[in-house]
Design an enzyme around this catalytic site. Structure first.
Site, mmCIF file in Angstrom:
data_model
loop_
_atom_site.group_PDB
_atom_site.id
_atom_site.type_symbol
_atom_site.label_atom_id
_atom_site.label_comp_id
_atom_site.label_asym_id
_atom_site.label_seq_id
_atom_site.Cartn_x
_atom_site.Cartn_y
_atom_site.Cartn_z
ATOM 1 N N HIS A 1 0.841 -1.194 0.000
ATOM 2 C CA HIS A 1 0.000 0.000 0.000
ATOM 3 C C HIS A 1 0.876 1.244 0.000
ATOM 4 C CE1 HIS A 1 -3.841 2.074 0.697
ATOM 5 N NE2 HIS A 1 -3.118 2.939 1.397
ATOM 6 N N SER A 2 0.543 2.206 -0.867
ATOM 7 C CA SER A 2 1.274 3.455 -1.003
ATOM 8 C C SER A 2 2.731 3.155 -1.386
ATOM 9 C CB SER A 2 1.165 4.275 0.287
ATOM 10 O OG SER A 2 1.610 5.594 0.093
ATOM 11 N N PHE A 3 3.717 3.679 -0.659
ATOM 12 C CA PHE A 3 5.097 3.359 -1.043
ATOM 13 C C PHE A 3 5.419 1.875 -0.836
ATOM 14 C CE2 PHE A 3 9.760 3.477 -0.955
ATOM 15 C CZ PHE A 3 9.980 4.179 -2.126
ATOM 16 N N SER B 1 -1.617 -1.053 -4.126
ATOM 17 C CA SER B 1 -2.733 -0.320 -3.550
ATOM 18 C C SER B 1 -2.320 1.114 -3.235
ATOM 19 C CB SER B 1 -3.187 -1.048 -2.270
ATOM 20 O OG SER B 1 -4.200 -0.349 -1.602
ATOM 21 N N SER C 1 -0.890 3.183 -4.990
ATOM 22 C CA SER C 1 0.497 3.350 -5.447
ATOM 23 C C SER C 1 0.499 3.984 -6.836
ATOM 24 C CB SER C 1 1.219 1.994 -5.511
ATOM 25 O OG SER C 1 1.266 1.408 -4.238
#
Length: 255
Positions: free
Chosen positions: A95-97, A123, A125
């Protein structure tokens, strides 16, 4: 799963499932830790063994020296995960980074002729090939300015960011991850022969639908885009829908 002591520091397994047929490695967002995925280990089916990644400098590893350079972190993480990746089929969720980390880990495995994931879940990202460079750096800012910028980019309420619990428990890891993100540089490579699912949120200020959808260009296999309600940190609020999407996209592995 038998986890040698050294790997409890990197690859955690809250609920070992010896009869599982797939291992799901999970990578948290900046400032997070492995506990983000604690409920996943209880709520996903017995056929999936959930293995959240715990990085140095946070949570159970708070007293360890954090790694602040992305290339070093990727090499170390890959070496720690390889013994588990060779044991059974696996998928990566980030998720994200954490999604960027999962993506680069899959490319590291291809370059080093290691086993590849059967599926890649990215997710909140951004497709990094669309971006000309990293966002403006944050790590040099004072705590107050740093948190203001985090709130602006990711939609986290300032009252949460300014709380004592956040300042003491999360801010050091978040600053570390800011340094990691600033040291990341995307390098073009051929698309992966790995199915990719991209999850986005309609109100995400950091990752728009185009960036979530453009992960399609990074795979020669199946691609699925799903958009969820909420903002950048929809990982908790939309957990039931995320479970459903994971199981739908992993269904071919259990047929």
């Amino acid at each position: 799963m038998h986890v040698p002591p050294v790997y409890r520091r990197w690859v955690t397994c809250p609920e070992p499932r010896p009869k599982a047929s797939l291992r799901l490695f999970c990578f948290h967002f900046a400032g997070g830790d492995a506990s983000v995925f604690r409920l996943w280990a209880k709520q996903l089916p017995a056929s999936i063994e959930v293995c959240p990644i715990e990085l140095p400098g946070r949570a159970t590893r708070r007293n360890e020296t954090p790694i602040t350079r992305f290339p070093e972190l990727l090499d170390k993480l890959a070496s720690m995960m390889l013994p588990f990746a060779r044991q059974m089929p696996f998928a990566l969720f980030g998720h994200s980074f954490g999604g960027v980390t999962a993506f680069e880990l899959a490319r590291w495995m291809r370059r080093n002729k290691a086993p590849l994931p059967v599926h890649l879940f990215l997710s909140a990202s951004p497709a990094m090939h669309l971006r000309k460079g990293p966002p403006p750096p944050l790590s040099h800012l004072s705590d107050k300015e740093f948190l203001k910028e985090v709130a602006a980019r990711f939609g986290t309420p300032l009252e949460v960011l300014y709380s004592e619990d956040f300042r003491l428990g999360v801010l050091p890891a978040l600053r570390t991850d800011a340094l990691v993100g600033e040291s990341y540089q995307y390098t073009p490579e051929p698309p992966l022969d790995v199915p990719i699912s991209s999850f986005g949120a309609f109100e995400d200020k950091e990752v728009n639908k185009e960036e979530a959808e453009s992960w399609r260009q990074q795979t020669t296999g199946r691609f699925q885009l799903r958009m969820f309600p909420g903002s950048h940190l929809f990982l908790s609020t939309e957990r039931p829908r995320i479970y459903k999407a994971l199981l739908e996209d992993l269904a071919p592995q259990f047929q």
